[in-house]
Design an enzyme around this catalytic site. Structure first.
Site, mmCIF file in Angstrom:
data_model
loop_
_atom_site.group_PDB
_atom_site.id
_atom_site.type_symbol
_atom_site.label_atom_id
_atom_site.label_comp_id
_atom_site.label_asym_id
_atom_site.label_seq_id
_atom_site.Cartn_x
_atom_site.Cartn_y
_atom_site.Cartn_z
ATOM 1 C CG ASP A 133 -14.868 28.626 -16.314
ATOM 2 O OD1 ASP A 133 -14.766 29.806 -15.751
ATOM 3 O OD2 ASP A 133 -14.107 27.901 -16.688
ATOM 4 C CD GLU A 191 -11.398 25.124 -19.218
ATOM 5 O OE1 GLU A 191 -10.278 25.499 -19.647
ATOM 6 O OE2 GLU A 191 -11.849 25.668 -18.272
ATOM 7 C CG ASP A 194 -14.930 32.982 -18.832
ATOM 8 O OD1 ASP A 194 -14.697 31.741 -19.496
ATOM 9 O OD2 ASP A 194 -14.612 33.155 -17.671
ATOM 10 C CG HIS A 228 -7.921 24.081 -15.521
ATOM 11 N ND1 HIS A 228 -7.957 25.529 -15.389
ATOM 12 C CD2 HIS A 228 -6.769 23.860 -14.468
ATOM 13 C CE1 HIS A 228 -7.099 26.110 -14.452
ATOM 14 N NE2 HIS A 228 -6.312 25.383 -13.895
ATOM 15 C CG ASP A 287 -13.203 25.085 -14.075
ATOM 16 O OD1 ASP A 287 -12.777 24.294 -12.852
ATOM 17 O OD2 ASP A 287 -12.263 25.578 -14.850
#
Length: 328
Positions: free
Chosen positions: A113, A115, A213, A272, A277
Site C-alpha cells: 500500500d 503512500e 497502487d 495513511h 495500512d
C-alpha cells in the site's frame, strides 16, 4: 427439521491453519464450481445446498453459537458469519469426498500500500510520486504476517512535501530528504523478496487495496524514474474486488475501514501510514483465507492499461522479482 450441521463427522474441531484452498467463491445453491471435473449430480451438493438454506434462516446469535462450537471466529456482521459457516461446512464436506485440491493457492501474499505525494483537493495536473514503499509478507499456510519491509522514497519532481501530505501520511520533509530515490528502493525491495525465495522456492502474489497502487502510482513512478514496469507487479489481487465478490457486498462496502468493521475488527495503527495500512489489509486477507476465500489474482496491467483477470484462469504465481531495465 433437525440441523444438518452436526452430521457426518462434522463435530466441533478446531481448524488447523488453512487445510485446503481451492474452493470456489460461488454460493452453492444446488450448483457449484468447486472443480470443473466434479460430477455435480453427487448428492453431496444437495446436502450442501440444504445446509446453506438452513444457515440462511439462522439468527446472528445462532450463527455465533455454531461458529464457536466449531472453534471459528465469531466476530463480524451477519452476512459475514453466514458466509464463514457455509464455507466451513462446504469445505469439510468436499474434503470428505476428496474433491478439493490442496495445493492450488499461493504460498505467500505480498501486501503493498504505497503512500505518494499529494496536494489538498488532488488537482488533476498534480503528478503523484511514491514516498513510502511497504511490503507485508503473509504466509497463507500459517495465516500469519511473517515479515515486513518499509522504506521511504525521495521524490524528484516535487521534492518539497505539501503540508496536507505531511499531515495525512505522517511522513516529514526530513524523512524523504534522507531517503533513496525510487530505483534504489525498488532494488532493495527486490533483494528483500529474493532473500525470501519468492518466485523460486515459494509461489506468491502481490495484493493491494484497490487497483490504483499498481495501475496508477507504480505505473507513473516507473515513467518518472525512466525504468520499465517490473514484471513481478504486472498482476495482483485487488482485495476490494475479492471481498465484495466473496461476502456479496456492494462496492461502497469495500473501503478499508468498512471491511475491517464488517469483519468485527478495528484499525490498528496510524491511518495513511503505508506500513500500517498494509498490515491492516493483511489482517483482512488472513480473515478471508480463514473464512475459506480463494484469494487469487483478479487484475493486471497490460500496455499501461488496467485489465480484469477472470477467476477461471489457471492459478499462477508471480515471477521471481528482477530489477527492470531503464527506458531508452
Amino acid at each position: 427439521a433437525p440441523s444438518p450441521l452436526g452430521q457426518d463427522g462434522l463435530a466441533a474441531r478446531p481448524p488447523r491453519g488453512r487445510q485446503h484452498c481451492r474452493i470456489s467463491d460461488q454460493e452453492t445453491d444446488g450448483k457449484t464450481s468447486a472443480a470443473s471435473s466434479n460430477d455435480f449430480s453427487d448428492p453431496i451438493y444437495k446436502e450442501i445446498a440444504i445446509t446453506n438454506g438452513y444457515i440462511n434462516r439462522m439468527t446472528r446469535e445462532e450463527l455465533r453459537s455454531k461458529l464457536a462450537e466449531f472453534k471459528l471466529e465469531t466476530r463480524g456482521v451477519k452476512d459475514v458469519l453466514k458466509k464463514r459457516l457455509k464455507n466451513y461446512y462446504k469445505k469439510q464436506k468436499l474434503m470428505q469426498k476428496e474433491y478439493i485440491n490442496g495445493d492450488s493457492c499461493y504460498d505467500y501474499i505480498c501486501v503493498v500500500d504505497f503512500e505518494a505525494t499529494c496536494e489538498e483537493g488532488n488537482p488533476p495536473e498534480f503528478v503523484h510520486e511514491i514516498i513510502e514503499f511497504p511490503v507485508v509478507l503473509v504466509n497463507t499456510r500459517t495465516l500469519e504476517i511473517e515479515d515486513t519491509f518499509q522504506q521511504y522514497v525521495k521524490p524528484e519532481i516535487n521534492p518539497k512535501l505539501s503540508d496536507f501530505c505531511i499531515s495525512l501520511t505522517g511522513i516529514t520533509q526530513d524523512i524523504v530528504d534522507k531517503a533513496d530515490i525510487f530505483p534504489q528502493v525498488l532494488q532493495n525491495v527486490i533483494d528483500w523478496m529474493r532473500q525470501r525465495e519468492l518466485g523460486t522456492k515459494y509461489s506468491y502474489s502481490m495484493l493491494t487495496d484497490g487497483s490504483w497502487d499498481m495501475s496508477k502510482f507504480l505505473n507513473i513512478q516507473c515513467r518518472i524514474s525512466r525504468i520499465k514496469y517490473p514484471s513481478f507487479a504486472k498482476k495482483w489481487i485487488n482485495i476490494r474486488k475479492s471481498y465484495g465478490n466473496f461476502y456479496k457486498v456492494p462496492r461502497n462496502q469495500t473501503k478499508l475501514t468498512i471491511m475491517l468493521e464488517n469483519l468485527g475488527m478495528n484499525y490498528d495503527g496510524r491511518p495513511h501510514s503505508g506500513l500500517d495500512d498494509s498490515k491492516n489489509i493483511a489482517r483482512i486477507a488472513i480473515r478471508m483465507l480463514q473464512d475459506g476465500c480463494d484469494l487469487r489474482v483478479n487484475e493486471r496491467i497490460h500496455g499501461g492499461q488496467l485489465m480484469t483477470v477472470s477467476s477461471s484462469v489457471p492459478l499462477e504465481g508471480a515471477p521471481a522479482p528482477q530489477m527492470p531495465r531503464y527506458r531508452n
